[in-house]
Design a protein around this motif. Structure first.
Motif, mmCIF file in Angstrom:
data_model
loop_
_atom_site.group_PDB
_atom_site.id
_atom_site.type_symbol
_atom_site.label_atom_id
_atom_site.label_comp_id
_atom_site.label_asym_id
_atom_site.label_seq_id
_atom_site.Cartn_x
_atom_site.Cartn_y
_atom_site.Cartn_z
ATOM 1 N N TYR A 127 0.853 -1.200 0.000
ATOM 2 C CA TYR A 127 0.000 0.000 0.000
ATOM 3 C C TYR A 127 0.886 1.247 0.000
ATOM 4 O O TYR A 127 0.675 2.182 -0.772
ATOM 5 N N PHE A 180 2.659 1.650 -3.304
ATOM 6 C CA PHE A 180 1.668 2.056 -4.295
ATOM 7 C C PHE A 180 1.415 3.563 -4.163
ATOM 8 O O PHE A 180 1.373 4.298 -5.147
ATOM 9 N N ILE A 184 -4.293 7.566 -3.941
ATOM 10 C CA ILE A 184 -4.966 6.270 -4.013
ATOM 11 C C ILE A 184 -6.451 6.557 -4.055
ATOM 12 O O ILE A 184 -6.929 7.449 -3.351
ATOM 13 N N PRO A 212 -11.148 1.374 -5.112
ATOM 14 C CA PRO A 212 -11.224 0.591 -6.349
ATOM 15 C C PRO A 212 -12.600 0.720 -7.010
ATOM 16 O O PRO A 212 -13.612 0.861 -6.331
ATOM 17 N N GLU A 217 -12.870 -3.227 -11.188
ATOM 18 C CA GLU A 217 -11.633 -3.839 -10.666
ATOM 19 C C GLU A 217 -11.958 -4.981 -9.697
ATOM 20 O O GLU A 217 -11.330 -6.038 -9.713
ATOM 21 N N HIS A 277 0.767 -5.113 -7.114
ATOM 22 C CA HIS A 277 0.414 -4.597 -5.787
ATOM 23 C C HIS A 277 -1.093 -4.429 -5.607
ATOM 24 O O HIS A 277 -1.677 -4.815 -4.598
ATOM 25 N N LYS A 278 -1.716 -3.838 -6.641
ATOM 26 C CA LYS A 278 -3.134 -3.524 -6.512
ATOM 27 C C LYS A 278 -3.968 -4.800 -6.349
ATOM 28 O O LYS A 278 -4.890 -4.850 -5.523
#
Ligand SMILES: O=P(O)(O)O[C@@H]1[C@@H](OP(=O)(O)O)[C@H](OP(=O)(O)O)[C@H](O)[C@H](OP(=O)(O)O)[C@H]1OP(=O)(O)O
Ligand SMILES: Nc1ncnc2c1ncn2[C@@H]1O[C@H](COP(=O)(O)OP(=O)(O)OP(=O)(O)O)[C@@H](O)[C@H]1O
Length: 414
Positions: A275, A278, A285, A288, A292, A315-316
């Motif tokens: 996180y 990212f 951020i 989502p 997704e 990562h996501k």
């Protein structure tokens, strides 16, 4: 995106025809008690906000939660049996919400009153009351269980300092922090029993839940919540006899634990660094998108079917799978038990199966899962903090005290 329904049948959105049903941290449920037979057995789920909050209500939140439950969580739990009650977006207005808020206030638990119905919401959720009898006048016993985490993590990202997480289940670690280490307030429940699949251990978990229900166990008789101390002994006899059979046969707990564990491959200790990196790379951020969530769930199911490992591993995707696991660690289960036959009704969308009681009587039972909302990506840092606090608190409890309430995953003490 689904369109919200407007109830145009005369008088149904009259606040006096709805009663307080229950609430959690995020939502309040009200049940219909008016004359329109079409709405008997219906609930409205209303979003809550902090008192004096300036937080803005967004239509997308409700519509996405419905789609998330139906298109993402339902297929993960089962592709052929409906387990999540239907949810229909419903237009509501400020006057109705203000009146409902006033009418239900006396029935709300004090500890929940720091948050209230969001009277700015324009859409709520119409759903089926899992405690309502399928046929008028039929007796129904419903048991609500919030089972929590059904697995012990073994991720390689778990540090030496928190190794205890790989031995004692999360609930048994957390209960010391929840009770502020007062032994009398400690829950006797261990999820490892409930999730074990063995009827004797499930029965042990149910006994523990009856003694220390906390927010993990509730009994409803003919639609009304009854304090466990006021439940008639013969009702508990039925529950203790039938519930373990229903739970082991339905397979729903087995699937829940499987999903919770495999979706949480990294543990929060492995997810927080992802996180953070990212955030470093993308600078911002965002929550989502539904698309997704759908993709991650679809890929998970395909890989599971083909017996391939987890993928993709960017990562996501790892973060999203972790968040799916968090949703599944916080759901509640409704088991409804009825005697006698069923006639079709508008909301019998979840199947009833037949079971035999000890005395040879046949009962019908239904298992449903509620509260499948998305967990926010922004909770990741606070999830990490809570995780570390739980361990630190547990390790500071006197070992002799801890030994009195051992986790059944690790019966010889830590
Ligand atoms: O973290 P946990 O395990 O304590 O779970 C929280 C629950 O506490 P519990 O332990 O079940 O009493 C908590 O339940 P209560 O409000 O305590 O009944 C919420 O469900 C919370 O979810 P959210 O943050 O409101 O979306 C839950 O938070 P998360 O699932 O987001 O962690
Ligand atoms: N379909 C249903 N049938 C019967 N009762 C329900 C139903 N949905 C919710 N309830 C009751 O309302 C309570 C709160 O519902 P819910 O779990 O959806 O709230 P929440 O605020 O999202 O919970 P949490 O605190 O876990 O986030 C439940 O614990 C249950 O007693």
């Amino acid at each position: 995106m689904a369109q919200a329904t407007t109830i145009d049948e005369q008088g149904v959105l009259d606040a006096t025809q709805w009663k307080y049903k229950g609430e959690g941290n995020a939502n309040i449920l009200i049940s219909y008690h008016g004359p329109n037979s079409h709405f008997i057995g219906s609930l409205i789920r209303l979003s809550k906000v902090d008192k004096h909050s300036s937080q803005k209500w967004h239509e997308r939140q409700v519509l996405d939660n419905i789609a998330f439950a139906q298109d993402v969580i339902q297929p993960l739990l089962s592709t052929d049996v409906r387990i999540i009650p239907q949810m229909i977006p419903l237009n509501v207005d400020r006057q109705f919400l203000t009146e409902v808020s006033e009418l239900i206030e006396p029935f709300r638990p004090e500890k929940r009153k720091n948050r209230m119905i969001d009277i700015s919401q324009e859409i709520a959720i119409l759903t089926s009351d899992m405690t309502a009898a399928p046929n008028e006048g039929q007796s129904i016993i419903s048991v609500e269980i919030k089972p929590k985490w059904g697995f012990i993590p073994n991720s390689t990202y778990i540090s030496e300092n928190t190794e205890v997480k790989t031995k004692i289940c999360r609930f048994c670690l957390h209960k010391w922090m929840k009770s502020k280490s007062h032994v009398d307030d400690i829950s006797l429940y261990c999820p490892m029993d409930l999730y074990s699949g063995e009827t004797s251990r499930i029965a042990r978990a149910i006994d523990a839940l009856i003694v220390t229900p906390q927010n993990n166990f509730r009994v409803f008789i003919d639609g009304s919540s009854v304090d466990v101390n006021d439940v008639a002994p013969e009702i508990f006899e039925t529950i203790k006899d039938i519930l373990p059979k229903i739970l082991s046969k339905s397979g729903v707990l087995k699937r829940l634990a499987q999903l919770q564990a495999s979706l949480d491959s990294h543990d929060i200790e492995g997810v927080l660094p992802l996180y953070n990196s990212f955030l470093d790379n993308c600078k911002t951020i965002e929550e989502p998108e539904l698309s997704e969530w759908r993709l991650v769930a679809k890929a998970f199911l395909e890989n599971e079917k083909e017996r391939r490992g987890l993928a993709p591993n960017d990562h996501k995707s790892v973060i999203l799978r972790y968040l799916l696991s968090m949703t599944l660690k916080d759901v509640s289960l409704f088991v409804s038990i009825i005697k006698g036959d069923l006639s079709p009704r508008f909301d019998s969308e979840i199947n009833f199966s037949e079971y035999s009681s000890l005395s040879g009587n046949k009962v019908k039972a239904q298992v449903a899962i509620i509260d499948t909302d998305r967990k926010s990506i922004f909770n990741i840092p606070s999830n990490y903090k809570k995780d570390q606090d739980i361990v630190e608190n547990y390790l500071n409890v006197d070992k002799s005290l801890r030994d009195i309430h051992q986790c059944t995953a690790y019966p010889n003490g830590s």
